[in-house]
Design a protein around this motif. Structure first.
Motif, mmCIF file in Angstrom:
data_model
loop_
_atom_site.group_PDB
_atom_site.id
_atom_site.type_symbol
_atom_site.label_atom_id
_atom_site.label_comp_id
_atom_site.label_asym_id
_atom_site.label_seq_id
_atom_site.Cartn_x
_atom_site.Cartn_y
_atom_site.Cartn_z
ATOM 1 N N PRO A 86 0.829 -1.209 0.000
ATOM 2 C CA PRO A 86 0.000 0.000 0.000
ATOM 3 C C PRO A 86 0.863 1.258 0.000
ATOM 4 N N ARG A 87 0.517 2.179 -0.881
ATOM 5 C CA ARG A 87 1.255 3.436 -0.966
ATOM 6 C C ARG A 87 0.373 4.645 -0.699
ATOM 7 N N SER A 88 -0.911 4.524 -0.951
ATOM 8 C CA SER A 88 -1.797 5.666 -0.747
ATOM 9 C C SER A 88 -2.083 5.847 0.742
ATOM 10 N N ARG A 89 -2.338 7.089 1.135
ATOM 11 C CA ARG A 89 -2.674 7.375 2.530
ATOM 12 C C ARG A 89 -3.925 6.616 2.954
ATOM 13 N N TYR A 90 -4.892 6.527 2.041
ATOM 14 C CA TYR A 90 -6.140 5.832 2.353
ATOM 15 C C TYR A 90 -5.876 4.361 2.679
ATOM 16 N N MET A 91 -5.159 3.673 1.826
ATOM 17 C CA MET A 91 -4.904 2.249 2.048
ATOM 18 C C MET A 91 -4.083 2.025 3.318
ATOM 19 N N LYS A 92 -3.077 2.852 3.538
ATOM 20 C CA LYS A 92 -2.279 2.723 4.762
ATOM 21 C C LYS A 92 -3.152 2.921 5.998
ATOM 22 N N ARG A 93 -4.076 3.876 5.909
ATOM 23 C CA ARG A 93 -4.952 4.174 7.053
ATOM 24 C C ARG A 93 -5.881 3.014 7.373
ATOM 25 N N ILE A 94 -6.565 2.457 6.366
ATOM 26 C CA ILE A 94 -7.510 1.374 6.690
ATOM 27 C C ILE A 94 -6.773 0.110 7.129
#
Length: 168
Positions: free
Chosen positions: A106-114
């Protein structure tokens, strides 16, 4: 109209999933869900029965809306429930829990967050004291960590090194 109903169902399923996870799976349904908060010893866990349970309404609505002459909107709703299930499977079982091997990072902030929110949910091994019950939307990890700390980290799993020393 049909596609709007489909999209509304997919979005609404996150709320339904939150409620089911928070008050059913971590409530009277814990007898199945607790297997998901323990290390898995094979390919399957009792918690996997929830996928079959939640697929039944989707199947019935699709069948009724497509073949049994019910209101056509049922087919769109059933398809929305099925789509949410597929999205959930992709995020939860494949990306987060790696039940299917992959190289995705995961590289996006969204994916890292969930992903981090779900890992913080799993830091608690008990029925009570967990945080973050949704899946496609999650609070900021800092807020979840603060909530766990506020609760005195009750039920939080010891780090792997500490568990190994305690077992020896």
């Amino acid at each position: 109209m049909g596609f709007a109903l489909f999209l509304a169902t997919v979005l609404g399923m996150e709320g339904f999933a939150y409620v089911m996870h928070r008050w059913v799976m971590h409530g009277p349904g814990w007898f199945l869900h607790k297997s998901h908060h323990r290390p898995r010893t094979g390919n399957w866990e009792l918690n996997d029965l929830y996928a079959a349970i939640f697929a039944v309404p989707s199947f019935v609505m699709l069948l009724g809306g497509v073949h049994l002459g019910w209101w056509p909107g049922f087919a769109w709703i059933g398809a929305g429930v099925a789509a949410y299930g597929a999205i959930y499977f992709g995020f939860h079982d494949i990306i987060v829990h790696r039940r299917v091997g992959h190289r995705y990072v995961p590289r996006s902030r969204y994916m890292k967050r969930i992903i981090q929110a779900h890992r913080l949910h799993h830091a608690v091994e008990t029925k009570h004291g967990t945080v973050s019950f949704g899946f496609l939307w999650a609070p900021k990890p800092e807020a979840l960590k603060a909530e766990l700390n506020r609760r005195g980290n009750a039920g939080v799993r010891a780090p792997a090194g500490d568990r190994d020393r305690q077992a020896a």
